[in-house]
Design an enzyme around this catalytic site. Structure first.
Site, mmCIF file in Angstrom:
data_model
loop_
_atom_site.group_PDB
_atom_site.id
_atom_site.type_symbol
_atom_site.label_atom_id
_atom_site.label_comp_id
_atom_site.label_asym_id
_atom_site.label_seq_id
_atom_site.Cartn_x
_atom_site.Cartn_y
_atom_site.Cartn_z
ATOM 1 N N LYS A 75 74.341 -9.809 23.658
ATOM 2 C CA LYS A 75 75.136 -11.009 23.941
ATOM 3 C C LYS A 75 74.931 -12.058 22.857
ATOM 4 C CE LYS A 75 75.390 -12.140 28.526
ATOM 5 N NZ LYS A 75 74.880 -12.392 29.913
ATOM 6 N N GLU A 112 75.086 -19.934 36.711
ATOM 7 C CA GLU A 112 75.648 -18.602 36.967
ATOM 8 C C GLU A 112 74.558 -17.535 37.079
ATOM 9 O OE1 GLU A 112 80.114 -18.850 35.146
ATOM 10 O OE2 GLU A 112 78.630 -17.875 33.873
ATOM 11 N N GLU A 145 70.125 -7.887 26.858
ATOM 12 C CA GLU A 145 69.850 -7.854 28.293
ATOM 13 C C GLU A 145 70.042 -6.435 28.798
ATOM 14 O OE1 GLU A 145 72.343 -10.644 30.436
ATOM 15 O OE2 GLU A 145 70.999 -12.311 29.971
ATOM 16 N N GLU A 194 73.598 -17.820 32.785
ATOM 17 C CA GLU A 194 73.910 -18.975 31.929
ATOM 18 C C GLU A 194 74.276 -20.174 32.779
ATOM 19 O OE1 GLU A 194 77.456 -19.441 29.713
ATOM 20 O OE2 GLU A 194 78.730 -18.399 31.143
ATOM 21 N N ARG A 198 79.878 -28.232 32.507
ATOM 22 C CA ARG A 198 81.206 -28.851 32.583
ATOM 23 C C ARG A 198 81.804 -28.530 33.939
ATOM 24 N NH1 ARG A 198 84.099 -24.044 32.472
ATOM 25 N NH2 ARG A 198 83.148 -22.423 31.210
ATOM 26 N N GLY A 227 83.645 -17.650 27.704
ATOM 27 C CA GLY A 227 84.995 -17.207 28.033
ATOM 28 C C GLY A 227 85.123 -15.692 28.051
ATOM 29 N N GLY A 228 84.023 -14.986 28.368
ATOM 30 C CA GLY A 228 84.055 -13.526 28.430
ATOM 31 C C GLY A 228 83.994 -12.870 27.059
ATOM 32 N N ARG A 281 93.699 -16.937 39.829
ATOM 33 C CA ARG A 281 94.139 -17.512 38.549
ATOM 34 C C ARG A 281 95.433 -16.801 38.152
ATOM 35 N NH1 ARG A 281 89.041 -18.401 34.435
ATOM 36 N NH2 ARG A 281 87.470 -18.883 35.995
HETATM 37 P P1 ADP Z 1 84.903 -20.856 34.020
HETATM 38 O O1 ADP Z 1 83.495 -20.520 33.634
HETATM 39 O O2 ADP Z 1 85.220 -22.271 34.290
HETATM 40 O O3 ADP Z 1 85.423 -19.912 34.985
HETATM 41 P P2 ADP Z 1 85.902 -19.629 31.684
HETATM 42 O O4 ADP Z 1 84.606 -19.014 31.263
HETATM 43 O O5 ADP Z 1 87.017 -18.765 32.105
HETATM 44 O O6 ADP Z 1 85.680 -20.720 32.754
HETATM 45 O O7 ADP Z 1 86.364 -20.603 30.542
HETATM 46 C C1 ADP Z 1 87.203 -21.705 30.805
HETATM 47 C C2 ADP Z 1 88.126 -21.901 29.668
HETATM 48 O O8 ADP Z 1 87.418 -22.206 28.506
HETATM 49 C C3 ADP Z 1 88.955 -20.683 29.375
HETATM 50 O O9 ADP Z 1 90.214 -21.140 29.008
HETATM 51 C C4 ADP Z 1 88.225 -20.028 28.208
HETATM 52 O O10 ADP Z 1 89.137 -19.333 27.392
HETATM 53 C C5 ADP Z 1 87.631 -21.231 27.510
HETATM 54 N N1 ADP Z 1 86.326 -20.984 26.910
HETATM 55 C C6 ADP Z 1 85.115 -21.037 27.501
HETATM 56 N N2 ADP Z 1 84.122 -20.836 26.633
HETATM 57 C C7 ADP Z 1 84.691 -20.657 25.435
HETATM 58 C C8 ADP Z 1 84.204 -20.417 24.102
HETATM 59 N N3 ADP Z 1 82.912 -20.333 23.799
HETATM 60 N N4 ADP Z 1 85.104 -20.261 23.135
HETATM 61 C C9 ADP Z 1 86.414 -20.342 23.404
HETATM 62 N N5 ADP Z 1 86.926 -20.595 24.620
HETATM 63 C C10 ADP Z 1 86.097 -20.751 25.612
HETATM 64 P P1 ADP Z 2 80.490 -16.093 29.503
HETATM 65 O O1 ADP Z 2 79.731 -17.156 28.778
HETATM 66 O O2 ADP Z 2 81.479 -15.404 28.658
HETATM 67 O O3 ADP Z 2 81.018 -16.584 30.804
HETATM 68 P P2 ADP Z 2 78.355 -14.738 30.986
HETATM 69 O O4 ADP Z 2 76.982 -14.582 30.423
HETATM 70 O O5 ADP Z 2 78.543 -15.768 32.027
HETATM 71 O O6 ADP Z 2 79.380 -14.970 29.797
HETATM 72 O O7 ADP Z 2 78.830 -13.322 31.537
HETATM 73 C C1 ADP Z 2 80.186 -13.113 31.908
HETATM 74 C C2 ADP Z 2 80.278 -11.867 32.783
HETATM 75 O O8 ADP Z 2 79.767 -10.721 32.104
HETATM 76 C C3 ADP Z 2 79.449 -11.940 34.062
HETATM 77 O O9 ADP Z 2 80.151 -12.589 35.091
HETATM 78 C C4 ADP Z 2 79.219 -10.465 34.357
HETATM 79 O O10 ADP Z 2 80.347 -9.884 34.975
HETATM 80 C C5 ADP Z 2 79.068 -9.863 32.989
HETATM 81 N N1 ADP Z 2 77.642 -9.793 32.599
HETATM 82 C C6 ADP Z 2 76.894 -10.758 32.034
HETATM 83 N N2 ADP Z 2 75.627 -10.363 31.838
HETATM 84 C C7 ADP Z 2 75.560 -9.087 32.287
HETATM 85 C C8 ADP Z 2 74.510 -8.081 32.352
HETATM 86 N N3 ADP Z 2 73.284 -8.315 31.904
HETATM 87 N N4 ADP Z 2 74.837 -6.870 32.869
HETATM 88 C C9 ADP Z 2 76.069 -6.602 33.300
HETATM 89 N N5 ADP Z 2 77.097 -7.482 33.273
HETATM 90 C C10 ADP Z 2 76.847 -8.713 32.767
HETATM 91 MG MG MG Z 3 79.870 -17.323 32.325
#
Ligand code: ADP
Ligand code: ADP
Ligand code: MG
Length: 459
Positions: A161, A277, A203, A291, A295, A167-168, A341
Site C-alpha cells: 500500500k 476505518e 500488510e 486508516e 474530513r 480513493g481506492g 452512491r
Molecule cells: P470516503 O472515504 O468519503 O468514502 P472516498 O475514499 O471514496 O471517500 O473518497 C472521496 C472522494 O475523494 C472521491 O471522489 C475520491 O475519488 C477522492 N479521493 C480521496 N482520496 C484521494 C486521493 N488521495 N487522491 C485523489 N482522490 C482522492
Molecule cells: P483508501 O485510502 O483508498 O480508502 P484503505 O486503506 O481505506 O484505502 O482501503 C480501502 C479498501 O481496501 C478497504 O475498505 C478494504 O476493502 C481494502 N483493504 C485495505 N486494506 C486491506 C488489507 N490489508 N487486506 C484486504 N483488503 C484491504
Molecule cells: Mg479508506
C-alpha cells in the site's frame, strides 16, 4: 470561546458543495462557492449566496489550486473554508496556508492532517493508542530485501500500500514471492507519479473481510463517536453501498471499536469530524485499523439518518470555536439507513464513465428517503471530475424496511440520457447475500461475474 461563523467559502463542487450550502443557509451563514469554469451553470452555483470562478476545468487549475482558493476566500472576506471531500480536504499544506493567511480551515489542524494522512505514520500512532492494526511492516519498505523479510512473517498473498494512497488507489496484491520484486518497484513508481510520494508499506492481505468505520466528532477537548458505518459493498476497493448499523457487530465489538477510535483521536489531539476505518476479519471477528480520513466523508448521511444529528452543522459550529453541546449519551442510533452512491458509469461496459446531458430527472421521495444530488433536468455532466452524480439514502425502522425502501426509491429514480449505476444497486440490494447481511468485500465482484454469465447465457 469563539464566535459562530458568519461566512464560509466552499472549495468543492457537486453534491457535497450543495450539502454545505444547505447547512450554511439553515445556520444563517453566508455561503460563497468557489467553482471552476466547467461548473458555471451547476446547481450549487445557483443556490450559493455568492459564487466566484477560481479557474478553468482541470482540477489543478481550480479545485486543487490552493492559492486560487485562498485568494478567493480573502477577496470575499469569509471566516473559514469548507473543503468538502477529495480535492484539498486532506492537504496539510493547504490547511497550513489557511492558518498562515488567517482564514479558518474547517477540519483538524495542518499538523494532524499531515500525521494522519501518511498511512504509515497513522498506523504507528494507532499502535501507540493501543488500537489493533493489520499485521505487516512497521514502517516504510525501502528495498526488496526488506520486503522479502516482512513477507516471510506476513505470508502470501500480501498487500503493498502507498503511504499517501486514497480513493481506492495505491494498492497492489502480491500473490507470491515470484512477483514481489517487480510489484514493489512498480507500485513505488506509481505512487511517486500519482501522489508525489513513493513510500509504501506491506500488510497481510485479508480475504474474508468487511469494511467498518467509526464516525467521530471533536471540539478539540471532547471526543464523541456516532457509531459505525458498514461499507463492505465495494468494487475495486471503492465503496458502493454503505449502511448503519453494521449487520454483523454485537454490542461488545461496537463498544470496543468506538473506544479505539476515540482513543486514537485523543492521542493525536483531533478536532472536527473524522472517520476511523477498520477492516473486520469475518473469521476471527477481529477489527484492524487501516486508516483515518481527516474530513467529512461521502457516506456521512447514513450516520445523520440514524442519529438525527447534522454533521455538517457540527463541523461549522466547531470551526467557529463553539464547544460541542452534546454528550455521548445524547447520541442514540435509531433504525437503519442505507446509502447508494449513484455514478454516471455504465455497469454493462466495464463501468466506463458516462458523462453527458441529462434529459428528464425524477428524484425519489416519500417516507424515509433522502436524495443528495446536484443534478437536474438539462444538466450536462462535465467529463473532468468524479463520476458520482448523487447519493440515495433510505431510512427504515429496521434493516429489512431500509432495504425495501431502497428498492422502492431506486424504482422511482429516473435519470434519462445517461447510463448510471442505479441498476447495479437494485441487483445488490435485492440479492440474497445482501439481504442476509452476511457477505464480504468480494461479494459485489462475485455477483457481477455471476450475472454477466447469466446475461450471456440468456442473451
Ligand atoms: P470516503 O472515504 O468519503 O468514502 P472516498 O475514499 O471514496 O471517500 O473518497 C472521496 C472522494 O475523494 C472521491 O471522489 C475520491 O475519488 C477522492 N479521493 C480521496 N482520496 C484521494 C486521493 N488521495 N487522491 C485523489 N482522490 C482522492
Ligand atoms: P483508501 O485510502 O483508498 O480508502 P484503505 O486503506 O481505506 O484505502 O482501503 C480501502 C479498501 O481496501 C478497504 O475498505 C478494504 O476493502 C481494502 N483493504 C485495505 N486494506 C486491506 C488489507 N490489508 N487486506 C484486504 N483488503 C484491504
Ligand atoms: Mg479508506
Amino acid at each position: 470561546m469563539g464566535e459562530p461563523l458568519r461566512s464560509v467559502l466552499i472549495a468543492n463542487r457537486g453534491e457535497i458543495a450543495l450539502r454545505v450550502i444547505r447547512a450554511c443557509k439553515e445556520l444563517g451563514i453566508r455561503s460563497v462557492l468557489a467553482y471552476s469554469e466547467a461548473d458555471a451553470g451547476s446547481l450549487p452555483v445557483k443556490l450559493a449566496d455568492q459564487a466566484v470562478c477560481i479557474g478553468p476545468a482541470p482540477v489543478n487549475a481550480s479545485y486543487r489550486n490552493a492559492r486560487a482558493v485562498v485568494s478567493a476566500a480573502l477577496a470575499f472576506t469569509v471566516d473559514a473554508i469548507h473543503p468538502g471531500y477529495g480535492f484539498l480536504s486532506e492537504n496539510a499544506d493547504f490547511a497550513a496556508l489557511c492558518e498562515a493567511e488567517g482564514v479558518g480551515f474547517i477540519g483538524p489542524s495542518a499538523d494532524v492532517i499531515r500525521r494522519m494522512g501518511d498511512k504509515i505514520e497513522a498506523k504507528k500512532i494507532a499502535r501507540r493508542a493501543g488500537v489493533p492494526t493489520v499485521p505487516g511492516s512497521v514502517g516504510a519498505i525501502a528495498e526488496y530485501g526488506e520486503a522479502l523479510a516482512v513477507a516471510g512473517e506476513v505470508g502470501y498473498p500480501l498487500l503493498i500500500k502507498a503511504a499517501a494512497g486514497g480513493g481506492g488507489r495505491g494498492m497492489r496484491v502480491v500473490p507470491s514471492a515470484a512477483t514481489l520484486e517487480k510489484d514493489l518497484a512498480e507500485i513505488m513508481s506509481e505512487a511517486e507519479v500519482a501522489f508525489g510520494d513513493p513510500s509504501v508499506y506491506i500488510e497481510r492481505y485479508l480475504t474474508d473481510i468487511r469494511h467498518i468505520e467509526i464516525q467521530v466528532i471533536s471540539d478539540g477537548s471532547t471526543v464523541l463517536h456516532l457509531g459505525e458505518r458498514d461499507c463492505t459493498a465495494q468494487r475495486r476497493n471503492q465503496k458502493l453501498i454503505e449502511e448503519s448499523p453494521s449487520p454483523v457487530l454485537d454490542a461488545d465489538l461496537r463498544r470496543s471499536m468506538a473506544a479505539a477510535a476515540v482513543a486514537l483521536c485523543q492521542e493525536v489531539g483531533y478536532r472536527n469530524a473524522g472517520t476511523v476505518e477498520f477492516v473486520f476479519d469475518n473469521v476471527s471477528r477481529t477489527p484492524y485499523f487501516i486508516e483515518m480520513n481527516t474530513r467529512i466523508q461521502v457516506e456521512h448521511p447514513v450516520t445523520e439518518m440514524v442519529t438525527g444529528i447534522d454533521l455538517i452543522k457540527l463541523q461549522l459550529q466547531i470551526a467557529g470555536g463553539l464547544p460541542l453541546d452534546l454528550t455521548q449519551d445524547d447520541i442514540v442510533v435509531r433504525g437503519h439507513a442505507i446509502e447508494c452512491r449513484i455514478n454516471a458509469e455504465d455497469p454493462g461496459n466495464g463501468f466506463a464513465p458516462n458523462p453527458g446531458r441529462i434529459g428528464a430527472f425524477r428524484a425519489p421521495g416519500g417516507p424515509g428517503v433522502r436524495m443528495d444530488s446536484h443534478i437536474e433536468a438539462g444538466y450536462v455532466i462535465p467529463p473532468y471530475y468524479d463520476s458520482m452524480i448523487g447519493k440515495l439514502i433510505c431510512w427504515g425502522q429496521d434493516r429489512d424496511e431500509a432495504i425495501a425502501r431502497t428498492l422502492r426509491a431506486l424504482g422511482e429514480l429516473v435519470v434519462d440520457g445517461i447510463v448510471t449505476t442505479a441498476s447495479l444497486h437494485e441487483k445488490i440490494a435485492d440479492s440474497p447475500e445482501f439481504r442476509s447481511g452476511r457477505f464480504n468485500t468480494a461479494f459485489v465482484a462475485d455477483l457481477l461475474s455471476r450475472t454477466e454469465s447469466t446475461d450471456r447465457a440468456s442473451g
